[in-house]
Design a protein around this motif. Structure first.
Motif, PDB file in Angstrom:
ATOM      1  N   TYR A   1      45.922  41.647  30.748  1.00 43.59           N
ATOM      2  CA  TYR A   1      44.580  41.249  30.318  1.00 43.59           C
ATOM      3  C   TYR A   1      43.779  40.880  31.562  1.00 43.59           C
ATOM      4  O   TYR A   1      44.182  40.004  32.330  1.00 43.59           O
ATOM      5  CB  TYR A   1      44.640  40.026  29.401  1.00 43.59           C
ATOM      6  N   LEU A   2      42.638  41.500  31.750  1.00 43.83           N
ATOM      7  CA  LEU A   2      41.793  41.203  32.900  1.00 43.83           C
ATOM      8  C   LEU A   2      40.377  40.921  32.427  1.00 43.83           C
ATOM      9  O   LEU A   2      39.678  41.809  31.924  1.00 43.83           O
ATOM     10  CB  LEU A   2      41.787  42.374  33.891  1.00 43.83           C
ATOM     11  N   ALA A   3      39.950  39.669  32.562  1.00 41.11           N
ATOM     12  CA  ALA A   3      38.591  39.262  32.191  1.00 41.11           C
ATOM     13  C   ALA A   3      37.651  39.550  33.354  1.00 41.11           C
ATOM     14  O   ALA A   3      37.916  39.132  34.487  1.00 41.11           O
ATOM     15  CB  ALA A   3      38.555  37.783  31.830  1.00 41.11           C
ATOM     16  N   VAL A   4      36.560  40.246  33.077  1.00 42.94           N
ATOM     17  CA  VAL A   4      35.634  40.672  34.125  1.00 42.94           C
ATOM     18  C   VAL A   4      34.193  40.479  33.657  1.00 42.94           C
ATOM     19  O   VAL A   4      33.908  40.467  32.452  1.00 42.94           O
ATOM     20  CB  VAL A   4      35.838  42.162  34.503  1.00 42.94           C
ATOM     21  N   PRO A   5      33.253  40.328  34.608  1.00 40.30           N
ATOM     22  CA  PRO A   5      31.827  40.301  34.257  1.00 40.30           C
ATOM     23  C   PRO A   5      31.286  41.727  34.180  1.00 40.30           C
ATOM     24  O   PRO A   5      30.995  42.353  35.200  1.00 40.30           O
ATOM     25  CB  PRO A   5      31.207  39.517  35.426  1.00 40.30           C
TER      26      PRO A   5
END
Length: 850
Positions: A629-633
């Motif tokens: 899981y990679l949270a990005v803007p």
């Protein structure tokens, strides 16, 4: 008529054209999951566990021009100390020196507990129980318990202004507000700075927590029962943006970048006080109902004890202990029998780590006793050791020890430590001299005020960017001066099991000295290998067990890391976010990160190109359930076509991490781009925490909300994105925006076809009814076709729970080169198993045509 079909799905790819995709690969997948059975299903819902408690900019609001004539304002936060509801609906609020009277109106804001009713809103005080407590009637009966309330938010008071703020620039009259602890400075309002999971090593079960550091204190969420409590910082201490948290050595660290780090040396659930008193001395005696587990030297906070002439509340060091009692020094002599309530408790607390000039090793003159191989050493003065330090026998005196022997110590108290020895028993042997292991460089130093740290091979590794110096030592005005080294690519390595001691030469390493590079993150790999991720390069530190022989090696200067929190390890794989996307390589491949290897995110390059590069250093990644899981803007691109067919695109720049991109290791494909249907929802930091049914991926937001991902078996999320005011409902339940777009079907020819009919195999969730929109997309001729909803093929009924169905529909012989399906979820968590489409060639002539 020729058919083209999909019998399952494995991932999505938006780098190549949809007509180039292989069977089973989707063109887009949003808020979906793809398991080994090949079905595409809408993900589970996000669930809130702790409400936001930060007011943001709405701290002190004056009337606007439109409200001219009104002299009442709101949004003046006050620090509540307790909120509880009784079965008759009466709510009791504890607030020191509240200043209210019966009939006053108050607004309760931000209190929450899943098992209790929502009482946020405006109320009239019915009982003012002294200076520190008041009550009101919520009108909601049948529930009892205490609410979770924020450390510095929750009550909004209204009062009259002595002037008209719209027309009067300066008032000569004082501003008078109700009592209580009001927060008028926006800088004093708490905001999340860092967070981590914490596993309590002293308990066998129910010891999993999430700890969130605000700028004023730390909020602890116990995952087994979702109860919270606050851990306070020392007076005058705060945590700024860019900080980090870590559990190591059974301690909890808050790294504050250019400030002395904070640490909690003893973590425990709050302990209720039974009795507390003081008898003609400065020593306070505390008795608890249960065993407290404290030892001499622990730091604790006493909270919510009614003070007499002396205030027993605050942070103190434990002097002596029994199973259910301990003492501390309050500093003022007197005799007091303090009043306690159910809220009078002992809390864990934070202190500053060791700082200033390091006291270099000195000889320790001791008296020793040895019983069954355990030698107890009592020093004539404070030994200044920590458990895990090494001492050397300098002068064995008349003991059975041998000069030159080295032993690892276990600290008992400030003057006593133990060692394990292979020698006969002995009693009261005096003048045995030990010396602590000396620096192999220029001497030891304390932790260098780092921005972050990692645990590696029983050591703490941190960036080394600051020096510290004691000013006015041993005087009341003593303080620690922090100065920058001007170097951003150097790290420091602690002594074994000692986070306070760092060698100034051999435990410092510098990488790419003199180049435009700096250290972004560190990762402890296997076989005593430490990976150092710089912005433009990656390095390796080997053999850190012996710092004098440790080696560094440049792995690559062709790629670096842009986000420290994106680095994760899965087996031999290391994943991280770089300028070129997400790299995923095993350790051997790190030597060739470019060339033979392409980024793991190459197949979703269109998505990666939308990341806001001004904020991508804030990206956060975790590994759980065979997924990255990679949270990005992620910026949002809106494409429009005018009446003349001109295409234009508008980019809306992301202001925070607003999407999660997910890689499925079992399918070896990117699986989904997740979001919540609320534009204010933020993925600040992802954490894997909990045990048993509570283990999962948790998300922290800047305003203090804690949510669990993939938690609800329903077709909507349950989230809170802002602090509620007045009677607003805290929880919102936006529907999950599940969407999938298939590859482009072409029947393996470039001829124009007449698309005639389709068939789709779908199934509903076991407990939920399902429905979705079906849209057809054609290319050359470009068009979209409304193929109606799933329910329209089922007599306008939703697909029942756990029911599967095969639906067939007509497309209408639309002429086009290629055809795609687009599914938009409306109800439940539907599963799409397989689909097919049929077409016939529309033009067989060999003559020219357009």
């Amino acid at each position: 008529m020729k058919e083209d079909l999909e019998i399952g799905f494995s991932g999505f790819n938006n780098r190549v054209r949809p007509d180039q995709l292989k069977p089973g690969v989707l063109a887009e997948s949003k808020n979906g999951r793809l398991d080994l059975n090949g079905e595409w299903q809408v993900r589970k819902g996000v669930n809130v566990l702790n409400v936001p408690f930060v007011t943001g900019s709405a701290v002190f609001r004056l009337p606007t021009a439109a409200e001219k004539g009104s002299t009442t304002i709101g949004n003046l936060p006050q620090a509540m100390e307790g909120v509880s509801i009784a079965t008759d609906g009466i709510v009791t609020v504890t607030l020191t020196n509240h200043g209210f009277s019966v009939g006053d109106e108050v607004v309760i804001n931000g209190v929450f507990r899943a098992s209790l009713p929502d009482i946020n809103g405006s109320y009239t005080i019915t009982v003012a129980s002294g200076a520190n407590r008041f009550k009101f009637d919520s009108g909601i009966t049948g529930s009892t318990g205490s609410y979770t309330y924020p450390p510095a938010q929750g009550l909004i008071t209204s009062f009259t202004l002595p002037f008209d703020p719209v027309t009067e620039v300066l008032s000569t009259q004082p501003l008078s507000s109700p009592g209580g602890t009001s927060i008028l400075s926006e800088g004093a309002v708490t905001g999340v700075r860092a967070g981590t999971d914490y596993s309590n090593p002293d308990v066998a079960k129910d010891g999993e927590y999430i700890v969130v550091s605000t700028n004023l204190s730390a909020l602890v969420l116990k995952l087994s029962n979702q109860e919270t409590f606050e851990m306070k910082f020392p007076d005058g201490e705060s945590v700024l943006q860019g900080s980090d948290m870590l559990q190591a050595f059974n301690r909890l660290f808050i790294f504050r970048d250019s400030q002395i780090a904070l640490e909690n040396k003893k973590f425990f659930d709050p302990v209720t006080i039974k009795e507390i008193s003081q008898t003609a001395s400065t020593t306070v005696d505390v008795t608890t109902f249960l065993k407290h587990g404290l030892v001499d030297g622990d730091m604790v906070e006493i909270r919510d004890v009614a003070e007499g002439t002396i205030n027993p509340n605050g942070q103190f060091e434990v002097i002596s202990t029994t199973d259910t009692g301990f003492t501390y020094n309050v500093g003022t002599s007197g005799t007091e029998s303090y009043t306690v309530t159910g809220n009078s408790k002992i809390y864990p607390t934070f202190t500053r780590v060791a700082e200033g000039d390091y006291t270099q090793p000195a000889q320790l003159r001791t008296t020793i006793d040895t019983v069954k191989g355990i030698t107890t050493c009592v020093s004539s003065s404070a030994h200044n050791l920590t458990t895990g330090n090494t001492v050397i026998v300098e002068d064995k005196s008349a003991s059975n020890l041998v000069n030159g022997e080295e032993y690892v110590v276990t600290v008992v108290d400030s003057t006593t430590f133990t060692i394990f020895v292979p020698h006969p028993d002995e009693t009261n042997t005096q003048n045995v001299i030990f010396e602590r292991e000396v620096s192999i460089g220029l001497g030891f130093m304390h932790m260098p005020a780092p921005e972050f740290g990692v645990y590696h091979q029983r050591r703490l590794i941190t960036p080394f960017r600051y020096n510290q110096e004691s000013i006015n030592p041993n005087l009341p005005t003593e303080f620690t001066k922090i100065t920058s080294t001007g170097i951003r690519d150097e790290i420091a390595v602690s002594d074994i099991l000692d986070s306070d001691t760092y060698d100034q030469i051999y435990a410092k390493f510098r990488f790419n000295a003199g180049t435009a590079d700096f250290t972004v993150g560190l990762h402890s790999f296997s076989d005593d290998k430490l990976l150092v991720f710089n912005r433009n390069s990656i390095h390796l530190v080997m053999n850190s067990g012996n710092l004098s022989t440790a080696q560094t090696q440049l792995l690559t200067d062709e790629v670096g890391c842009v986000a420290r929190d994106s680095i994760i390890q899965v087996g031999n794989n290391v994943l991280f976010l770089s300028d070129n996307g997400v790299y995923g390589a095993n350790f051997q491949d790190l030597y060739n990160l470019r060339g033979n290897e392409v980024p793991l995110s190459e197949s979703i390059n269109n998505t990666m190109q939308l990341i806001n590069k001004d904020l991508w250093d804030k990206s956060s990644g975790v590994y759980f359930d065979n997924r990255y899981y990679l949270a990005v803007p992620l910026n949002e691109e809106t494409v429009t076509v005018d009446e003349e067919g001109n295409v234009s695109a508008e980019i809306t720049r992301a202001q925070f991490n607003n999407r999660i991109i997910i890689y499925n290791f079992l399918n070896k494909q990117w699986e989904s781009v997740d979001n919540v249907g609320d534009s204010n929802f933020e993925y600040k930091k992802l954490i894997v925490a909990g045990d048993g049914e509570n283990r999962g991926v948790y998300n922290l937001s800047t305003n203090g909300g804690i949510h669990r991902l993939d938690a609800l078996d329903q077709g909507n999320d349950r989230v809170i994105t802002e602090v509620a005011t007045g009677s607003e409902d805290l929880v919102t339940t936006p529907g999950i925006e599940g969407q999938m777009t298939t590859r482009m079907f072409t029947n393996q020819t470039i001829d124009r076809k007449k698309w005639n009919n389709f068939e789709m195999q779908v199934q509903s969730h076991i407990d939920l009814k399902s429905d979705f929109f079906i849209t057809g997309i054609t290319e050359n001729v470009d068009d979209t076709i409304d193929l109606k909803q799933l329910s329209s093929y089922l007599n306008n009924e939703l697909l029942p729970e756990d029911e599967d169905v095969s639906i067939r529909g007509r497309i209408g012989n639309r002429r086009a080169y290629g055809f795609q399906f687009k599914i938009d979820r409306t109800t439940g968590r539907p599963r799409v198993r397989s689909l097919k489409v049929a077409a016939a060639e529309a033009f067989r002539s060999t003559r020219e045509a357009i």
